[in-house]
Design a protein around this motif. Structure first.
Motif, short mmCIF file in Angstrom:
data_model
loop_
_atom_site.label_atom_id
_atom_site.label_comp_id
_atom_site.label_asym_id
_atom_site.label_seq_id
_atom_site.Cartn_x
_atom_site.Cartn_y
_atom_site.Cartn_z
N ARG A 86 -5.53 -1.77 8.44
CA ARG A 86 -5.14 -2.94 7.80
C ARG A 86 -4.72 -4.20 8.80
O ARG A 86 -3.76 -3.91 9.61
CB ARG A 86 -3.95 -2.81 6.72
CG ARG A 86 -3.53 -3.96 5.97
CD ARG A 86 -2.32 -3.49 5.03
NE ARG A 86 -2.76 -2.47 4.27
CZ ARG A 86 -3.28 -2.66 3.00
NH1 ARG A 86 -3.64 -3.95 2.69
NH2 ARG A 86 -3.42 -1.54 2.33
N GLU A 207 11.95 -8.13 5.39
CA GLU A 207 11.09 -8.90 4.42
C GLU A 207 9.70 -9.14 4.83
O GLU A 207 8.71 -9.75 4.30
CB GLU A 207 11.97 -10.27 4.43
CG GLU A 207 13.38 -10.31 4.14
CD GLU A 207 13.41 -9.88 2.36
OE1 GLU A 207 12.40 -10.23 1.66
OE2 GLU A 207 14.69 -9.90 1.90
N GLU A 208 9.53 -8.85 5.99
CA GLU A 208 7.89 -9.14 6.62
C GLU A 208 6.92 -7.82 6.26
O GLU A 208 5.76 -8.09 6.63
CB GLU A 208 8.11 -9.39 8.08
CG GLU A 208 8.88 -10.56 8.37
CD GLU A 208 9.04 -10.97 9.89
OE1 GLU A 208 8.03 -11.06 10.57
OE2 GLU A 208 10.16 -10.55 10.50
N TRP A 209 7.24 -6.97 5.52
CA TRP A 209 6.59 -5.71 5.02
C TRP A 209 5.28 -6.57 4.39
O TRP A 209 5.60 -7.09 3.34
CB TRP A 209 7.24 -4.92 4.41
CG TRP A 209 6.32 -3.55 4.00
CD1 TRP A 209 5.54 -2.78 4.95
CD2 TRP A 209 6.15 -3.11 2.77
NE1 TRP A 209 4.76 -2.01 4.15
CE2 TRP A 209 5.31 -2.03 2.97
CE3 TRP A 209 6.64 -3.52 1.39
CZ2 TRP A 209 4.59 -1.45 1.54
CZ3 TRP A 209 6.15 -2.71 0.32
CH2 TRP A 209 5.26 -1.63 0.34
N TRP A 210 4.16 -6.06 4.83
CA TRP A 210 2.78 -6.63 4.15
C TRP A 210 2.68 -6.24 2.75
O TRP A 210 2.32 -7.09 1.97
CB TRP A 210 1.63 -5.85 4.78
CG TRP A 210 1.61 -4.50 4.76
CD1 TRP A 210 2.03 -3.54 5.65
CD2 TRP A 210 0.88 -3.84 3.78
NE1 TRP A 210 1.93 -2.33 5.26
CE2 TRP A 210 1.09 -2.30 4.13
CE3 TRP A 210 0.31 -4.17 2.59
CZ2 TRP A 210 0.79 -1.58 3.20
CZ3 TRP A 210 -0.14 -3.08 1.79
CH2 TRP A 210 -0.06 -1.73 2.17
N TRP A 212 5.23 -6.20 0.22
CA TRP A 212 5.82 -6.91 -0.55
C TRP A 212 4.79 -8.11 -1.37
O TRP A 212 5.13 -8.58 -2.29
CB TRP A 212 7.16 -7.88 0.08
CG TRP A 212 8.00 -6.74 0.64
CD1 TRP A 212 8.57 -7.08 1.71
CD2 TRP A 212 8.90 -6.00 0.13
NE1 TRP A 212 9.42 -6.05 2.14
CE2 TRP A 212 9.53 -5.49 0.93
CE3 TRP A 212 8.55 -5.38 -1.23
CZ2 TRP A 212 10.51 -4.19 0.71
CZ3 TRP A 212 9.42 -4.05 -1.52
CH2 TRP A 212 10.49 -3.73 -0.80
N ARG A 213 3.66 -8.29 -0.66
CA ARG A 213 2.95 -9.25 -1.31
C ARG A 213 1.96 -8.68 -2.15
O ARG A 213 1.09 -9.47 -2.87
CB ARG A 213 1.88 -10.12 -0.03
CG ARG A 213 2.71 -11.00 0.88
CD ARG A 213 2.00 -11.48 1.88
NE ARG A 213 0.96 -10.53 2.64
CZ ARG A 213 1.39 -10.05 3.95
NH1 ARG A 213 2.65 -10.18 4.31
NH2 ARG A 213 0.52 -9.17 4.55
N GLU A 214 2.07 -7.42 -2.31
CA GLU A 214 0.96 -6.66 -3.13
C GLU A 214 1.75 -5.94 -4.29
O GLU A 214 2.17 -4.66 -3.87
CB GLU A 214 -0.07 -5.80 -2.44
CG GLU A 214 -0.65 -6.98 -1.54
CD GLU A 214 -1.94 -5.91 -0.46
OE1 GLU A 214 -2.45 -5.08 -1.37
OE2 GLU A 214 -2.13 -6.33 0.57
N PRO A 215 2.47 -6.36 -5.29
CA PRO A 215 3.16 -5.38 -6.13
C PRO A 215 2.86 -4.21 -6.64
O PRO A 215 3.52 -3.43 -6.95
CB PRO A 215 3.36 -6.59 -7.37
CG PRO A 215 3.03 -7.86 -6.93
CD PRO A 215 1.93 -7.64 -5.78
N TYR A 217 1.69 -2.24 -5.01
CA TYR A 217 1.85 -0.97 -3.99
C TYR A 217 3.33 -0.23 -4.27
O TYR A 217 3.86 0.42 -3.33
CB TYR A 217 1.75 -1.65 -2.62
CG TYR A 217 0.74 -1.56 -1.87
CD1 TYR A 217 -0.43 -2.50 -2.37
CD2 TYR A 217 0.05 -0.61 -1.35
CE1 TYR A 217 -1.65 -2.46 -1.88
CE2 TYR A 217 -1.35 -0.64 -0.77
CZ TYR A 217 -2.14 -1.43 -1.14
OH TYR A 217 -3.57 -1.45 -0.75
#
Length: 234
Positions: A86, A207-210, A212-215, A217
Protein backbone atom coordinates in the motif's frame (compact mmCIF):
# COMPACT_ATOMS: atom_id res chain seq x y z
CA UNK A 1 -29.60 11.62 37.02
CA UNK A 2 -32.26 10.43 39.52
CA UNK A 3 -34.02 7.06 39.47
CA UNK A 4 -36.81 5.76 41.71
CA UNK A 5 -37.13 2.06 42.56
CA UNK A 6 -39.80 0.79 45.02
CA UNK A 7 -40.00 4.12 46.78
CA UNK A 8 -36.24 4.65 47.07
CA UNK A 9 -34.47 7.51 45.40
CA UNK A 10 -31.25 6.45 43.72
CA UNK A 11 -28.66 8.77 42.26
CA UNK A 12 -27.31 7.37 39.02
CA UNK A 13 -23.94 8.77 38.00
CA UNK A 14 -23.10 9.02 34.35
CA UNK A 15 -19.84 7.15 33.72
CA UNK A 16 -16.90 9.49 33.36
CA UNK A 17 -15.71 9.63 29.76
CA UNK A 18 -12.34 8.08 29.06
CA UNK A 19 -9.59 10.51 28.14
CA UNK A 20 -9.46 10.80 24.38
CA UNK A 21 -6.73 9.03 22.47
CA UNK A 22 -5.98 6.63 25.35
CA UNK A 23 -6.72 2.90 25.36
CA UNK A 24 -7.05 1.05 28.67
CA UNK A 25 -7.11 -2.73 28.44
CA UNK A 26 -7.70 -4.86 31.54
CA UNK A 27 -6.12 -8.30 31.69
CA UNK A 28 -5.70 -11.05 34.26
CA UNK A 29 -2.12 -11.69 33.23
CA UNK A 30 0.98 -9.56 32.71
CA UNK A 31 2.45 -8.94 29.29
CA UNK A 32 5.52 -10.89 28.22
CA UNK A 33 7.74 -9.27 25.59
CA UNK A 34 7.33 -6.30 23.26
CA UNK A 35 9.32 -7.74 20.36
CA UNK A 36 7.01 -8.13 17.33
CA UNK A 37 9.25 -10.83 15.82
CA UNK A 38 9.29 -13.24 18.77
CA UNK A 39 6.35 -12.42 21.07
CA UNK A 40 4.08 -15.47 21.36
CA UNK A 41 1.87 -14.74 24.37
CA UNK A 42 -0.24 -12.06 26.07
CA UNK A 43 1.07 -9.08 24.13
CA UNK A 44 -1.27 -10.20 21.36
CA UNK A 45 -3.73 -7.91 23.15
CA UNK A 46 -1.95 -4.78 21.93
CA UNK A 47 0.41 -5.86 19.11
CA UNK A 48 -2.29 -5.68 16.36
CA UNK A 49 -3.00 -2.07 17.34
CA UNK A 50 0.61 -0.93 17.06
CA UNK A 51 1.83 -3.13 14.20
CA UNK A 52 0.24 -4.33 10.97
CA UNK A 53 0.42 -7.33 8.70
CA UNK A 54 0.32 -7.61 4.92
CA UNK A 55 -3.10 -9.24 4.91
CA UNK A 56 -5.96 -9.52 7.39
CA UNK A 57 -8.54 -12.25 7.77
CA UNK A 58 -12.22 -11.28 8.00
CA UNK A 59 -13.88 -14.00 10.15
CA UNK A 60 -17.37 -12.71 9.38
CA UNK A 61 -16.94 -13.10 5.62
CA UNK A 62 -14.37 -15.91 5.81
CA UNK A 63 -12.03 -14.15 3.43
CA UNK A 64 -8.67 -12.40 3.33
CA UNK A 65 -8.66 -8.64 2.92
CA UNK A 66 -5.95 -6.05 2.22
CA UNK A 67 -3.75 -4.83 5.06
CA UNK A 68 -0.40 -3.27 4.26
CA UNK A 69 -0.65 -5.12 0.95
CA UNK A 70 -3.31 -3.69 -1.35
CA UNK A 71 -3.40 -6.81 -3.50
CA UNK A 72 -1.55 -10.05 -4.17
CA UNK A 73 -1.28 -12.92 -6.62
CA UNK A 74 0.34 -16.32 -6.87
CA UNK A 75 1.37 -18.74 -9.55
CA UNK A 76 -0.90 -21.79 -10.18
CA UNK A 77 1.35 -24.03 -8.08
CA UNK A 78 1.22 -21.71 -5.07
CA UNK A 79 5.00 -21.48 -4.79
CA UNK A 80 5.55 -17.88 -5.93
CA UNK A 81 3.54 -15.11 -4.27
CA UNK A 82 3.64 -11.42 -5.15
CA UNK A 83 2.39 -8.68 -2.81
CA UNK A 84 1.84 -5.06 -3.80
CA UNK A 85 2.43 -2.78 -0.82
CA UNK A 86 0.00 0.00 0.00
CA UNK A 87 1.42 3.38 -1.03
CA UNK A 88 1.10 6.15 1.51
CA UNK A 89 1.32 3.96 4.61
CA UNK A 90 4.08 4.99 6.99
CA UNK A 91 5.63 4.03 10.29
CA UNK A 92 5.27 6.01 13.49
CA UNK A 93 8.67 7.63 12.93
CA UNK A 94 7.50 8.95 9.55
CA UNK A 95 9.48 6.53 7.37
CA UNK A 96 7.58 4.78 4.54
CA UNK A 97 6.18 1.29 4.63
CA UNK A 98 7.69 -0.34 1.56
CA UNK A 99 9.02 -3.62 0.22
CA UNK A 100 12.37 -3.11 1.95
CA UNK A 101 10.66 -2.81 5.33
CA UNK A 102 8.56 -5.91 4.69
CA UNK A 103 11.60 -8.00 3.73
CA UNK A 104 13.56 -6.59 6.67
CA UNK A 105 10.87 -7.48 9.20
CA UNK A 106 10.13 -10.97 7.97
CA UNK A 107 13.77 -11.90 7.44
CA UNK A 108 14.55 -10.83 11.02
CA UNK A 109 11.71 -12.99 12.31
CA UNK A 110 12.87 -15.99 10.28
CA UNK A 111 16.51 -15.68 11.32
CA UNK A 112 15.70 -15.23 15.00
CA UNK A 113 13.48 -18.31 14.86
CA UNK A 114 11.61 -17.45 18.05
CA UNK A 115 7.92 -17.44 18.91
CA UNK A 116 5.83 -18.62 15.97
CA UNK A 117 8.59 -18.15 13.38
CA UNK A 118 8.17 -21.78 12.36
CA UNK A 119 5.18 -20.73 10.25
CA UNK A 120 7.66 -19.26 7.75
CA UNK A 121 9.21 -22.68 7.03
CA UNK A 122 7.81 -22.81 3.45
CA UNK A 123 9.64 -19.61 2.48
CA UNK A 124 12.90 -20.18 0.61
CA UNK A 125 13.69 -16.54 -0.12
CA UNK A 126 12.17 -13.08 -0.38
CA UNK A 127 12.86 -10.77 -3.32
CA UNK A 128 12.29 -7.02 -3.49
CA UNK A 129 11.03 -6.27 -7.02
CA UNK A 130 10.63 -2.52 -6.61
CA UNK A 131 9.80 -0.06 -3.85
CA UNK A 132 6.28 -1.38 -3.40
CA UNK A 133 6.43 -4.91 -4.79
CA UNK A 134 7.79 -8.01 -3.05
CA UNK A 135 7.93 -11.70 -3.98
CA UNK A 136 8.03 -14.79 -1.82
CA UNK A 137 9.52 -17.96 -3.30
CA UNK A 138 8.40 -21.09 -1.47
CA UNK A 139 10.13 -24.45 -1.13
CA UNK A 140 6.77 -26.18 -1.51
CA UNK A 141 3.15 -25.10 -2.09
CA UNK A 142 1.67 -23.45 1.00
CA UNK A 143 -1.31 -21.21 1.89
CA UNK A 144 0.82 -18.10 2.31
CA UNK A 145 -2.20 -15.86 2.93
CA UNK A 146 -2.90 -17.78 6.13
CA UNK A 147 0.70 -17.26 7.17
CA UNK A 148 0.91 -13.51 6.53
CA UNK A 149 -2.45 -12.97 8.28
CA UNK A 150 -1.30 -14.77 11.42
CA UNK A 151 -1.51 -12.93 14.78
CA UNK A 152 2.10 -13.80 15.61
CA UNK A 153 5.52 -13.44 13.94
CA UNK A 154 4.29 -11.59 10.86
CA UNK A 155 4.28 -7.94 11.95
CA UNK A 156 5.99 -5.30 9.84
CA UNK A 157 8.21 -2.69 11.51
CA UNK A 158 10.65 -0.06 10.29
CA UNK A 159 14.31 -0.87 9.49
CA UNK A 160 15.32 2.18 11.54
CA UNK A 161 15.14 0.02 14.67
CA UNK A 162 18.80 -0.88 14.02
CA UNK A 163 19.78 2.77 14.28
CA UNK A 164 17.52 3.46 17.24
CA UNK A 165 18.94 0.49 19.15
CA UNK A 166 22.53 1.38 18.22
CA UNK A 167 22.80 -2.16 16.86
CA UNK A 168 24.94 -3.70 14.14
CA UNK A 169 22.17 -5.74 12.48
CA UNK A 170 18.49 -6.60 12.83
CA UNK A 171 19.30 -9.70 14.87
CA UNK A 172 21.71 -7.95 17.22
CA UNK A 173 20.34 -8.54 20.78
CA UNK A 174 20.30 -4.77 21.21
CA UNK A 175 17.24 -4.58 18.94
CA UNK A 176 15.24 -6.95 21.16
CA UNK A 177 16.41 -5.00 24.20
CA UNK A 178 15.24 -1.78 22.54
CA UNK A 179 11.77 -3.23 21.92
CA UNK A 180 11.57 -4.57 25.46
CA UNK A 181 12.31 -1.17 26.94
CA UNK A 182 8.92 -0.12 25.57
CA UNK A 183 10.01 1.22 22.19
CA UNK A 184 8.27 0.50 18.90
CA UNK A 185 8.23 1.51 15.25
CA UNK A 186 5.02 0.08 13.86
CA UNK A 187 2.53 1.50 11.38
CA UNK A 188 -0.73 0.72 13.18
CA UNK A 189 -3.47 3.04 14.44
CA UNK A 190 -2.01 3.32 17.94
CA UNK A 191 1.42 4.09 19.38
CA UNK A 192 2.87 2.40 22.44
CA UNK A 193 3.58 5.19 24.94
CA UNK A 194 3.93 3.32 28.23
CA UNK A 195 5.33 -0.17 28.77
CA UNK A 196 4.99 -1.53 32.29
CA UNK A 197 4.37 -5.21 31.40
CA UNK A 198 3.33 -6.29 34.89
CA UNK A 199 0.85 -3.49 35.51
CA UNK A 200 0.01 -1.19 32.64
CA UNK A 201 0.36 -0.83 28.88
CA UNK A 202 -0.85 2.49 27.45
CA UNK A 203 -1.52 3.21 23.79
CA UNK A 204 -2.19 6.55 22.15
CA UNK A 205 -4.13 7.11 18.95
CA UNK A 206 -1.94 7.91 15.95
CA UNK A 207 -3.83 10.36 13.79
CA UNK A 208 -1.73 9.70 10.68
CA UNK A 209 -2.72 6.05 10.26
CA UNK A 210 -3.85 5.44 6.69
CA UNK A 211 -6.87 3.41 7.83
CA UNK A 212 -8.68 6.28 9.54
CA UNK A 213 -9.55 7.43 6.03
CA UNK A 214 -11.26 4.11 5.31
CA UNK A 215 -14.01 3.42 7.90
CA UNK A 216 -14.70 -0.12 6.68
CA UNK A 217 -11.30 -1.09 8.10
CA UNK A 218 -12.54 -0.30 11.61
CA UNK A 219 -13.27 -3.83 12.86
CA UNK A 220 -9.80 -5.01 11.86
CA UNK A 221 -8.07 -3.01 14.56
CA UNK A 222 -8.27 -5.82 17.07
CA UNK A 223 -10.56 -8.60 15.87
CA UNK A 224 -13.07 -7.61 18.56
CA UNK A 225 -15.94 -5.62 16.92
CA UNK A 226 -17.13 -4.03 20.20
CA UNK A 227 -13.67 -2.91 21.28
CA UNK A 228 -12.96 -1.70 17.77
CA UNK A 229 -16.10 0.43 17.67
CA UNK A 230 -14.98 2.13 20.85
CA UNK A 231 -11.43 2.66 19.62
CA UNK A 232 -12.62 4.33 16.44
CA UNK A 233 -14.22 7.14 18.43
CA UNK A 234 -11.35 7.85 20.85
Amino acid sequence: MIGVIAGFIIWLREPSPLPKKVVIYASLSEMTTADPSTEFSNSIMWLPLVYETLVWYDPFKDQFVPGLAERWESDPEGTVWTFYIRKGAKFHDGSPVNAEAVAFSINRTIVLGGGAAYIWDPVERIEIIDEYTIKFYLKYPAPLLKIVASPYSVYIFCPNVIKYANATSSVDPKVAEWFNRGNECGSGPYKLIKWDPEFEVVLEKWEEWWGWREPDYAWRLHGDPLLTKRLMYL
